[in-house]
Design an enzyme around this catalytic site. Structure first.
Site, short mmCIF file in Angstrom:
data_model
loop_
_atom_site.label_atom_id
_atom_site.label_comp_id
_atom_site.label_asym_id
_atom_site.label_seq_id
_atom_site.Cartn_x
_atom_site.Cartn_y
_atom_site.Cartn_z
N ASP A 164 -60.66 38.57 -88.25
CA ASP A 164 -59.89 38.10 -87.10
C ASP A 164 -58.43 38.46 -87.39
OD1 ASP A 164 -59.13 36.58 -84.88
OD2 ASP A 164 -59.19 34.68 -85.96
N GLU A 188 -54.77 42.58 -85.75
CA GLU A 188 -53.98 43.49 -84.88
C GLU A 188 -52.91 44.22 -85.65
OE1 GLU A 188 -54.71 40.26 -84.22
OE2 GLU A 188 -56.39 40.77 -82.92
N ASP A 211 -59.54 35.07 -77.47
CA ASP A 211 -59.39 33.67 -77.09
C ASP A 211 -59.34 33.47 -75.58
OD1 ASP A 211 -59.35 33.40 -79.76
OD2 ASP A 211 -57.21 32.96 -79.93
C1 NOJ Z 1 -58.13 33.23 -83.51
C2 NOJ Z 1 -59.50 33.68 -83.10
O1 NOJ Z 1 -59.44 34.46 -81.95
C3 NOJ Z 1 -60.39 32.49 -82.93
O2 NOJ Z 1 -61.67 32.89 -82.54
C4 NOJ Z 1 -60.43 31.69 -84.22
O3 NOJ Z 1 -61.22 30.55 -84.04
C5 NOJ Z 1 -59.02 31.30 -84.64
N1 NOJ Z 1 -58.20 32.47 -84.73
C6 NOJ Z 1 -59.02 30.57 -85.99
O4 NOJ Z 1 -59.51 31.38 -86.97
#
Ligand code: NOJ
Length: 924
Positions: free
Chosen positions: A510, A513, A586
């Site tokens: 995650d 980017e 998200d």
């Molecule tokens: C951002 C991610 O997009 C999300 O899915 C994750 O739960 C949080 N970071 C925490 O790791």
């Protein structure tokens, strides 16, 4: 919920976007589309027939240039490579560059960086152009290189399908020395009129740029690349993900009416609470565009990982696109094909196809930020069983670690991760942990210490290890351009090294980017330095993929290449499909986000990355019962299926809702598990051809113009049409079923009658999932309900046959051990089923990739199960006299049930999938 837009740049806050847009505007305002300052020097053209390679010198002259900062004359090198597939690759660069070597991302992004050139090429020259006709006899492509002004056009069947610089926007900022006099004087600024303002804008922020509190130093000055790509005759273009806009791309220079005012931006960013229907950049970038009309498709790829902006302008007949990249190489490919599938397969031959995933990865995943501790994980696992809800994988988010130190565990909450994984494995399930790319600055943390001691981190513009802020606080980021760095990351996945990891533990990456909370636009400063003094601006959009790749290789290495990795990534770029799946980040528990999940996943899929899904239920906030159910009903028909929620959202496992919800979520999940044999066959097809598992309607019906802008229904493979219910309180739904086909209700197997145009309106209750099977198809299923895909491994199959108007059907079935690479040595079963003349025939599927089909029968016995049922819909069932199975000349009569006038169910033919060359005959 709403993004803080002011934290992210608009085009007019980006120096190069302003300069390039102003250049295009100047061309338009001064009507100089045909006065491009670039011209090909005719006697410099060299043609190497063997390599399909055309080279030439291009001269840019200042006297007719619009940009008065340009020196008098600059020379460039042009390369055009004519490819066997009918595609054309074009490269362009400074003839001499003493300032900076432009970063070549193609060796990282493309799997096949040297595609086969065309061998048959005819050439013709006239005064102002050279024409090259190439490709095989049946399918000819023509390239026209016009000298002055410099232009490239690709012609199919006598018509230009893609053009470069037809509109004269080509503006390549060659590296130059900074000149004190470059800046426009104050007096000049005084007499601003529209044109002067544009001229000024063509000089904006060339040597440094400040956005909010961050200044980008730009030591190499302006080096952006802008050009127009036109698609004459095409009204619809698609792709260039990741955005939240409709599938068919919107215009971007419309000043408010109908369309956007901003270009589509490609710059991998962690955008908190991203908004819908917007050209803003989010987590991933693929500079691939597809154009389609009813008799022709075309594609375009810009192999460049720097920040990019793309304007889309449409007339009634044509589409004009304007591409603007901040730095890096000019390296582009034009693709042509009769249909979208032709274009995609050619593109995927170069960018690389997705590997076949593990079987479990295609099933349902359960995630949350966070499952708190061992007891929580075991209880969730146990409740899935208690409520007869199937699932395959449980996920652990960042809180499972010791203070966000990845590769470690918070031992107060997870005292025995190995035992925990064993308990999960005993149920036939897997676990995933998150491993983010930011590494906590902490000399007592072995991961940080090792990377620091070996100087593996990205450097800041002072050439010292860069330090930024992310979840763990002060952090550093590994520099994957450094060869030792990838090797080092790979070694971290060694079971000895990653304590508490076992063979059933897979990885989620995650924030790659990369997300840097303290950085400009929440990412890394562009003047940071990578190995070889490469600036971060040149690498930015591929950073996440390089991390994905190293993680993938880490998983391969930990099991000596015996186990297929499963890695989910948030950031992506051209080629990311080679390393695993991605999700759309998200999203929100909101009906519009559910709707957007369809164009978003389709657009990413047609750009190469088809193993893609959206968080079920919406990541932020709390879905009510109806939204929650509808989301499951939609997501089980998308390639990657995971429920996930934010740490502040309420717990939302299905049993926390009422009985009706639990039952409907269970039904939806079974829809997925029933169809896993079909999905796995589609994943196989994608791994061979690159064609996405879920497809926009126009992929399957390329001639049907009604479908070119449809993005609220889609196809799973060629044979299932899904039209999810996406409105709150919806009581009926209208589905468009292309009239060229016969359609069946997937659940009842009954033929559906549409009106003349092809529309069908049906009532919708909470349990309705409108899915239709195309007549002429055969779909493999497994209908026994179990707790996970692994526990279904030895279950028998059902074949669901829907006949077309000619009473014919065909389909494929693929299976292997679902885990290893044994399929590369022939350990698989691949069958073609054909129904014609009242006979169902089974034969070996000859896969187009020439896989060695020498089966190891001993191994295959373990994965070969029988067919327990054949359902035939659309057949004249009343007058059937008998049905028989013929294998190796032996005839066995079969039992059957006539369900209705046109449905028959053949009971337990008891033939194994590994058998070939058998047939079932229907006798009248
Ligand atoms: C951002 C991610 O997009 C999300 O899915 C994750 O739960 C949080 N970071 C925490 O790791």
């Amino acid at each position: 919920m709403c993004v803080k837009s002011e934290e992210f740049k608009r085009c007019d806050q980006s120096g190069f976007c302003t300069r390039q847009r102003a250049y295009a505007d100047l061309v338009e305002k001064t009507n100089t589309q045909n006065a491009s300052p670039y011209k090909v020097i005719p006697n410099s053209i060299d043609f190497n027939k063997k390599e399909g390679l055309i080279t030439a010198k291009v001269l840019k002259t200042a006297n007719n240039t619009l940009d008065n900062a340009t020196p008098l004359e600059v020379y460039f090198k042009l390369q055009l490579i004519l490819l066997k597939s009918g595609s054309v690759r074009m490269k362009f660069e400074e003839a001499e560059d003493n300032i900076k070597t432009r970063f070549d991302v193609s060796t990282y992004a493309l799997e096949n960086n040297n595609p086969e050139p065309s061998k048959k090429i005819d050439t013709k020259n006239d005064q102002n152009s050279s024409t090259f006709t190439f490709n095989d006899e049946n399918d000819k492509t023509t390239l026209i290189l016009t000298y002055n002004p410099f232009k490239v056009e690709i012609v199919k069947d006598g018509q230009v399908v893609i053009g470069f610089n037809q509109n004269g926007y080509f503006n390549y900022e060659e590296h130059q020395q900074q000149n004190e006099n470059d800046n426009i004087s104050e007096e000049e600024k005084q007499r601003q009129n529209e044109i002067n303002e544009l001229i000024e804008n063509t000089q904006k922020d060339m040597w440094s740029e400040t956005f909010r509190s961050s200044t980008d130093t730009k030591p190499y000055g302006p080096e952006s690349i802008g050009f127009d790509i036109t698609f004459p005759g095409f009204k619809n273009v698609y792709g260039i993900p990741q955005h939240t806009s409709p599938l068919s791309l919107t215009t971007t220079r419309n000043n408010g009416d109908n369309g956007y005012n901003e270009p589509y931006r490609l710059y991998n960013l962690d955008v908190f609470e991203y908004i819908l229907d917007s050209p803003m950049a989010i987590y991933g970038s693929i500079p691939f565009m597809l154009a389609h009309k009813n008799d022709q498709s075309a594609g375009f790829l810009f192999i460049n990982a720097s920040e990019m902006w793309i304007d889309v302008e449409k007339s009634n007949t044509d589409t004009l696109t304007h591409w603007m990249a901040e730095s890096g190489k000019f390296d582009i490919i034009f693709f042509v094909g009769k249909t979208p599938k032709d274009v995609i397969t050619t593109y995927m031959d170069i960018a690389g196809k997705p590997p076949l995933p593990q079987y479990f990865a295609t099933a349902y995943h359960q995630c949350r930020w966070n499952y708190n501790d061992e007891a929580d994980v075991l209880s969730v696992d146990q409740k899935f069983d208690e409520y007869n809800l199937p699932y395959d994988v449980i996920w652990l988010d960042i809180e499972h670690t010791d203070g966000k130190r990845y590769f470690t565990w918070d031992l107060t909450k997870f005292p025995d991760p190995v035992a925990l994984q064993k308990a999960i494995a005993d149920k036939g399930r897997k676990m995933v942990t998150i491993i983010d790319p930011h590494i906590k600055v902490d000399n007592n943390y072995y991961v940080y210490k090792e990377a620091k001691d070996q100087d593996l981190f990205v450097h800041n513009n002072q050439d010292k290890p860069f330090d930024g802020w992310c979840w763990p606080g002060s952090s550093s980021w590994v520099d994957f351009l450094k060869p030792e760095a990838s090797k080092w990351l790979i070694s971290q996945y060694d079971f000895e090294k990653y304590k508490g990891s076992t063979e059933i533990l897979y990885t989620w990456i995650d924030m790659n980017e990369p997300s840097v909370f303290s950085g400009p636009e929440t990412t890394m400063p562009k003047d940071n330095l990578h190995y070889g003094k490469v600036e971060h601006r040149d690498v930015h959009n591929i950073y996440g993929e390089l991390y994905h790749k190293a993680t993938y290789e880490g998983h391969l290495a930990r099991r000596n290449n015996e186990d297929r990795p499963f890695i989910l990534s948030r950031a992506f770029f051209i080629g990311s499909q080679r390393y695993g799946a991605i999700w759309t980040g998200d999203n929100d528990a909101d009906w519009n986000h559910l709707k957007a999940s369809i164009p978003m996943t389709l657009s990413i899929g047609l750009s190469g990355l088809s193993f893609c899904g959206a968080d079920i239920g919406g990541f932020f906030n709390n879905p009510d019962k109806e939204l929650y159910i509808r989301w499951y009903q939609t997501a089980v028909f998308q390639p990657f299926v995971r429920g996930h929620s934010h740490i502040d959202a309420k717990r939302r496992e299905p049993w926390l809702y009422d009985d009706e919800t639990i039952n409907l979520v269970r039904d939806a999940l079974y829809e997925r598990y029933n169809l896993l044999p079909y999905w796995y066959t589609l994943f196989k097809e994608a791994s061979v051809s690159g064609i996405p598992m879920t497809r926009p309607m126009f992929f399957e019906f390329p001639e049907n113009e009604k479908l070119f802008e449809v993005d609220n229904q889609f196809m799973v493979g060629s044979d299932l049409l899904v039209k999810p219910v996406l409105e709150q309180g919806q009581t009926e739904i209208s589905v468009y079923l292309p009239p060229s086909e016969k359609w069946y209700d997937y659940k009842t197997h009954k033929v559906v009658q549409t009106n003349e145009e092809g529309y069908l309106t049906i009532p919708t209750s909470l349990s309705t999932i409108p899915v239709y099977q195309r007549g002429g198809s055969i779909i493999p299923q497994r209908l026994r309900h179990r707790r996970s895909s692994k526990s279904m491994k030895h279950d028998p199959y059902t074949l669901l046959i829907a006949l077309d108007e000619k009473n014919e059907a065909k389909g494929q079935f693929y299976v292997d051990d679902g885990e290893s690479f044994g399929y590369k040595n022939g350990l698989f079963i691949y069958r073609t089923f054909i129904f014609a003349n009242n006979i169902l025939n089974c034969s070996k599927y000859r896969s187009p990739d020439n896989i060695n089909e020498s089966h190891n029968e001993d191994e295959l016995l373990m994965i070969s199960e029988r067919i327990e049922r054949v359902i035939i819909a659309g057949i004249d069932s009343k007058s059937i006299k008998s049905i028989q199975l013929v294998t190796n000349g032996v005839v066995k009569s079969l039992q059957f049930n006539v369900e209705s006038d046109d449905i028959v169910i053949i009971k337990d033919p008891a033939i194994e999938m590994k058998e070939v060359d058998w047939k079932i005959e229907i006798l009248y």
